[in-house]
Design an enzyme around this catalytic site. Structure first.
Site, PDB file in Angstrom:
ATOM      1  N   GLY A  63      15.580  22.467 -14.596  1.00  0.00           N
ATOM      2  CA  GLY A  63      14.918  21.911 -15.765  1.00  0.00           C
ATOM      3  C   GLY A  63      15.753  21.888 -17.021  1.00  0.00           C
ATOM      4  O   GLY A  63      15.379  21.237 -18.003  1.00  0.00           O
ATOM      5  N   CYS A 273      -5.615  -1.207  -1.463  1.00  0.00           N
ATOM      6  CA  CYS A 273      -4.579  -2.230  -1.482  1.00  0.00           C
ATOM      7  C   CYS A 273      -5.085  -3.474  -0.752  1.00  0.00           C
ATOM      8  O   CYS A 273      -5.562  -3.388   0.386  1.00  0.00           O
ATOM      9  CB  CYS A 273      -3.304  -1.697  -0.819  1.00  0.00           C
ATOM     10  N   CYS A 276      -2.692  -3.959   2.608  1.00  0.00           N
ATOM     11  CA  CYS A 276      -2.683  -3.050   3.758  1.00  0.00           C
ATOM     12  C   CYS A 276      -3.929  -2.185   3.834  1.00  0.00           C
ATOM     13  O   CYS A 276      -4.122  -1.480   4.825  1.00  0.00           O
ATOM     14  CB  CYS A 276      -1.441  -2.159   3.713  1.00  0.00           C
ATOM     15  N   CYS A 303      -0.350  -1.698  -3.284  1.00  0.00           N
ATOM     16  CA  CYS A 303       0.513  -0.518  -3.250  1.00  0.00           C
ATOM     17  C   CYS A 303       1.745  -0.768  -4.110  1.00  0.00           C
ATOM     18  O   CYS A 303       2.372  -1.827  -4.035  1.00  0.00           O
ATOM     19  CB  CYS A 303       0.967  -0.205  -1.825  1.00  0.00           C
ATOM     20  N   CYS A 309       4.021  -0.013   1.985  1.00  0.00           N
ATOM     21  CA  CYS A 309       2.937  -0.986   2.158  1.00  0.00           C
ATOM     22  C   CYS A 309       3.230  -1.884   3.350  1.00  0.00           C
ATOM     23  O   CYS A 309       2.321  -2.213   4.133  1.00  0.00           O
ATOM     24  CB  CYS A 309       2.769  -1.816   0.885  1.00  0.00           C
TER      25      CYS A 309
END
Length: 352
Positions: A63, A273, A276, A303, A309
């Protein structure tokens, strides 16, 4: 100089004569070896060593923002120069490279970065997340689970999460040194008072290993839980700000939140979606021409991860952990079928 020129020389607009044979030679070279004159992976070896040293320090201090000497790249700063430098420093001849731009593999930026790696590092490229050794992404983490054999490089426009509350980098560096993040907590509290919940869409402030507050790049909140205790290494690189930081494998990553206002991801109740049928992936709105004769547009959900997807269209029951040996993996949030009572209270105004 003019005495050595030949009759074949040209002088454009009355300027310095240019030998046409040298121009022809330069044009012929473009049809030959192309980028053979560049060093492997474009960057010189000294630069790659310097970037790798910075990444090692970033891994050792999760970090923490590590400065490095960001080099000019063949694209404008702000378009992924930091991510490219990190990726080219990590790539080897046997690696397979994948580039994502906002979930898409075929955007102009992703295609150009992929082509640069192909031409200068002679690596194979792919659009399949599970086949990639190194993945460079702009503002998304793939839906499929990344393994300990893979590395993820995220492009970063703004490195410091504290810049939301104070534009002074010097003051923010002191806050990081003293782990003084009170001003960010005040910002989150004001957000709750104004909206009833924390409504930070991206760049959600995240604590890494219980020590440093990190800007996870403009990934949506949906992707933030994927960084927690992940098997893979995540490197975040900013070329414009010349900073690198990292989340090593199996590191605690915790989004800032209150006990009575917990961290939540984006919600898509009753949406799926349209291509899909997925309900457990990050969805985005797309506008398409309506089928009626009015010539208007209708809004659908799709997606954001185009590669996954496509796989789901071939196999609607495909799991996001389908390529792993273990049966189930807690990888990212699911999508609630309906909104919770608390969500309804917030949207209805009771929590404001």
């Amino acid at each position: 100089m003019t005495e050595d020129t030949t009759t074949n020389d040209v002088s454009p607009d009355g300027g310095t004569p240019v030998a046409t044979d040298s121009v022809d030679a330069a044009l012929d070279s473009l049809d030959g070896d192309g980028l053979a004159g560049y060093n492997y992976a474009y960057l010189d070896e000294h630069t790659k060593r310097e970037v790798r040293r910075s990444m090692l320090k970033a891994v050792a201090i999760p970090g923490h923002q590590v400065p490095y000497a960001s080099r000019p790249m063949p694209l404008a700063r702000g378009w992924g120069t930091g991510g490219i430098q990190a990726s080219l420093s990590l790539l080897g001849p046997d690696d397979t490279f994948k580039v994502i731009d906002q979930g898409a593999d075929e955007s102009v930026n992703a295609a150009n970065i992929r082509r640069l790696a192909e031409n200068t590092a002679d690596v194979e490229t792919t659009t399949d997340t599970t086949a990639a050794d190194l993945i460079q992404s702009r503002h998304r983490i793939p839906e499929e689970v990344l393994t300990d054999d893979q590395r993820l490089v995220l492009q970063v426009p703004v490195t410091d999460a504290l810049r939301k509350v104070d534009p002074s980098d010097a003051a923010n560096r002191r806050r990081h040194a003293h782990r003084n993040y009170g001003k960010m907590w005040v910002h989150l509290y004001e957000n709750v008072v104004e909206y009833g919940e924390i409504q930070i869409a991206s760049r959600y402030p995240t604590m890494v290993a219980g020590r440093y507050l990190m800007d996870p790049s403009p990934i949506p909140r949906w992707d933030v839980p994927k960084l927690d205790d992940a098997d893979h290494l995540t490197v975040l690189a900013a070329g414009r700000e010349a900073r690198i930081y990292a989340v090593p494998p199996h590191t605690e990553v915790e989004p800032l939140a209150f006990e009575d206002r917990e961290f939540t991801v984006e919600r898509f109740p009753d949406e799926a979606c349209h291509a899909c049928g997925s309900t457990d992936t990050y969805l985005v709105e797309v506008s398409e021409a309506a089928a009626d004769a009015d010539g208007g547009f209708e809004t659908r959900y799709a997606c954001n991860d185009a590669s996954f997807c496509e796989k789901r269209r071939e196999n609607p029951d495909l799991s996001k952990a389908h390529h792993l040996d273990r049966e189930s993996v807690d990888w990212g949030p699911g999508t609630s079928e309906t909104a919770t009572a608390d969500d309804e209270a917030v949207r209805g105004g009771d929590g404001q």
